[in-house]
Design an enzyme around this catalytic site. Structure first.
Site, PDB file in Angstrom:
ATOM      1  N   CYS A 217       5.337  -1.598  14.835  1.00 22.09           N
ATOM      2  CA  CYS A 217       4.057  -0.894  14.843  1.00 22.09           C
ATOM      3  C   CYS A 217       3.541  -0.763  13.428  1.00 22.09           C
ATOM      4  CB  CYS A 217       4.183   0.476  15.493  1.00 22.09           C
ATOM      5  SG  CYS A 217       5.341   1.604  14.645  1.00 22.09           S
TER       6      CYS A 217
ATOM      7  N   ASP B 237       8.980   3.405  14.689  1.00 23.52           N
ATOM      8  CA  ASP B 237       9.265   4.693  14.057  1.00 23.52           C
ATOM      9  C   ASP B 237       8.025   5.460  13.630  1.00 23.52           C
ATOM     10  OD1 ASP B 237       8.520   2.963  12.062  1.00 23.52           O
ATOM     11  OD2 ASP B 237      10.047   3.597  10.633  1.00 23.52           O
TER      12      ASP B 237
ATOM     13  N   ASP C 293       6.481 -11.695  10.423  1.00 26.23           N
ATOM     14  CA  ASP C 293       5.631 -10.584  10.847  1.00 26.23           C
ATOM     15  C   ASP C 293       4.164 -10.959  10.631  1.00 26.23           C
ATOM     16  OD1 ASP C 293       4.397  -8.219  11.492  1.00 26.23           O
ATOM     17  OD2 ASP C 293       5.191  -7.081   9.811  1.00 26.23           O
TER      18      ASP C 293
ATOM     19  N   ARG D 211       0.822  -1.199   0.000  1.00 25.39           N
ATOM     20  CA  ARG D 211       0.000   0.000   0.000  1.00 25.39           C
ATOM     21  C   ARG D 211       0.865   1.261   0.000  1.00 25.39           C
ATOM     22  NH1 ARG D 211      -1.620   1.140   6.199  1.00 25.39           N
ATOM     23  NH2 ARG D 211       0.231   0.273   7.182  1.00 25.39           N
TER      24      ARG D 211
ATOM     25  N   LYS E 188      12.140  -1.070   2.680  1.00 22.28           N
ATOM     26  CA  LYS E 188      10.974  -1.714   2.095  1.00 22.28           C
ATOM     27  C   LYS E 188      11.313  -2.196   0.681  1.00 22.28           C
ATOM     28  CE  LYS E 188       7.806  -1.120   5.321  1.00 22.28           C
ATOM     29  NZ  LYS E 188       7.085  -2.227   5.972  1.00 22.28           N
TER      30      LYS E 188
ATOM     31  N   ASP F 212      11.355  -1.490  16.222  1.00 22.53           N
ATOM     32  CA  ASP F 212      10.905  -0.838  14.989  1.00 22.53           C
ATOM     33  C   ASP F 212       9.653  -0.022  15.323  1.00 22.53           C
ATOM     34  OD1 ASP F 212      10.391  -0.171  12.301  1.00 22.53           O
ATOM     35  OD2 ASP F 212       9.211  -1.995  11.991  1.00 22.53           O
TER      36      ASP F 212
ATOM     37  N   LYS G 209      15.184   0.214   8.035  1.00 18.00           N
ATOM     38  CA  LYS G 209      14.318  -0.855   7.536  1.00 18.00           C
ATOM     39  C   LYS G 209      13.941  -0.519   6.097  1.00 18.00           C
ATOM     40  CE  LYS G 209       9.902  -2.118   8.778  1.00 18.00           C
ATOM     41  NZ  LYS G 209       8.872  -2.797   9.598  1.00 18.00           N
TER      42      LYS G 209
ATOM     43  N   THR H 250      11.992   3.548   8.806  1.00 12.69           N
ATOM     44  CA  THR H 250      11.615   2.898   7.556  1.00 12.69           C
ATOM     45  C   THR H 250      11.990   3.742   6.351  1.00 12.69           C
ATOM     46  OG1 THR H 250       9.758   1.784   8.632  1.00 12.69           O
ATOM     47  CG2 THR H 250       9.681   1.963   6.238  1.00 12.69           C
TER      48      THR H 250
END
Length: 363
Positions: free
Chosen positions: A295, A323, A243, A24, A162, A321, A160, A135
């Site tokens: 989160c 952030d 996850d 998304r 993506k 994580d 992190k 991220t």
């Protein structure tokens, strides 16, 4: 201290830049805030994002779940009887984990207020200062490299990244970022279920052979494909983290039995709140499995609760994580946990320490 009412608000906070993953693209936080009121005039705060592509929760379903299924069970309950309340929340209905999490967070906030102590101390104590990653959203390679370098210059020591949209481009993205940040930051990849098991092995072998050292890779395959997760875990050196494959304690047990992943990502919006998050950490600890706490796109209301859990369970939760607040254009919360770039610190205020939420729209 007994529960007398549960009310709702909508919180809208723009992001600094759009948040892009394999699943998304989002440009603002739009979360339901749950406020649990008690007979002595105190208020506990909780929060839930509508992350339909992951948890199945929408704004409407969150409000309806709390209003019609959870709240009727809790009115009149004594905050001191915490275990009974969390059992009532979890047994109120199937799924709807974000709605349950918002209520549990508010109840735990009140529990801390009842005993005049910050929540982390009641959960076991610990060092009230932790460090989070940040991220780097999926984008053009040059943009991701620039964002990564900027994050390192802001003091973030873990990024992190993506990925999960195009396997060939993903490899180039990671190699370019790794070359740009050198040894100044650890890299964590998050494919958000975007690869097949064979693609994941191919990509990770290519990166490992190129000398790219990764701290971990998060959810490389579809959530229900535990066999695929195990296939990847058995064939690469890089640690694999589950996850979306893991919501509750029972799924953690299945994953550990299968040895399908090396690390487990705990998120309050998946677990249904703090009670199951603690159970997951305890189960993982028994088997010597590390955890990360993460989160969704949340403000500092619910992320504060995750911070308290991370501090209290730091023997098992070794990676952070959290952030969400750092991605927001501003922090709407007065009081509570302090989010200062990569450093997160807890005040000594009771519960979550929240004094006021600015810009909250009543529902």
């Amino acid at each position: 201290m007994k529960i007398t009412d549960i009310r709702f608000g909508m919180l809208r906070v723009p992001l600094k830049t759009p948040f892009k993953t394999a699943l998304r693209t989002v440009d603002k936080v739009e979360d339901i805030v749950v406020m649990v009121h008690t007979d002595d005039g105190r208020v506990g705060y909780g929060e839930a994002p509508a992350t339909a592509v992951i948890t199945g929760d929408t704004h409407g379903s969150i409000v309806d779940a709390v209003r019609h299924y959870i709240a009727p069970r809790l009115i009149g309950q004594d905050i001191a009887d915490l275990n009974r309340i969390t059992k009532l929340v979890q047994g109120s209905m199937e799924k709807n984990t974000s709605a349950k999490a918002a209520v549990e967070i508010a109840v735990y906030d009140l529990w801390g207020q009842l005993y005049d102590a910050p929540l982390y101390k009641l959960l076991g104590g610990g060092d009230p200062v932790i460090t989070t990653d940040i991220t780097i959203s999926v984008d053009y390679i040059d943009k991701m490299v620039a964002d990564s370098v900027a994050a390192v210059e802001r003091g973030f020591e873990s990024l992190k990244i993506k990925v999960g949209k195009d396997i060939g481009v993903d490899i180039e993205r990671v190699r370019a970022i790794y070359a740009a940040v050198e040894d100044r930051a650890l890299l964590r990849l998050d494919a958000n279920q975007g690869w097949t098991a064979k693609e994941a092995v191919y990509a990770l072998h290519a990166l490992e052979d190129a000398g790219v050292r990764l701290e971990l890779v998060e959810q490389p395959v579809k959530a229900r494909d535990l066999e695929g997760m195990r296939y990847v875990t058995e064939r690469v050196h890089t640690p694999i983290m589950a996850d979306e494959s893991v919501f509750g304690p029972a799924e953690v047990m299945d994953l550990i039995r299968m040895r399908a992943a090396d690390i487990i990502n705990i998120k309050l919006m998946k677990t249904g709140g703090i009670s199951n998050a603690i159970r997951i950490a305890d189960i993982a600890g028994l088997y010597g499995v590390e955890c990360m706490i993460g989160c969704m796109l949340e403000s500092s209301i619910s992320v504060a609760a995750a911070v308290h859990v991370a501090v209290a369970k730091s023997d098992v939760i070794t990676k952070v994580d959290l952030d969400g607040p750092s991605l927001c254009a501003y922090d709407p919360v007065d009081g509570g946990v302090n989010f200062n770039e990569s450093e997160i610190s807890i005040s000594e205020a009771p519960g979550l320490g929240i004094r006021e939420i600015r810009g909250l729209e009543p529902l």
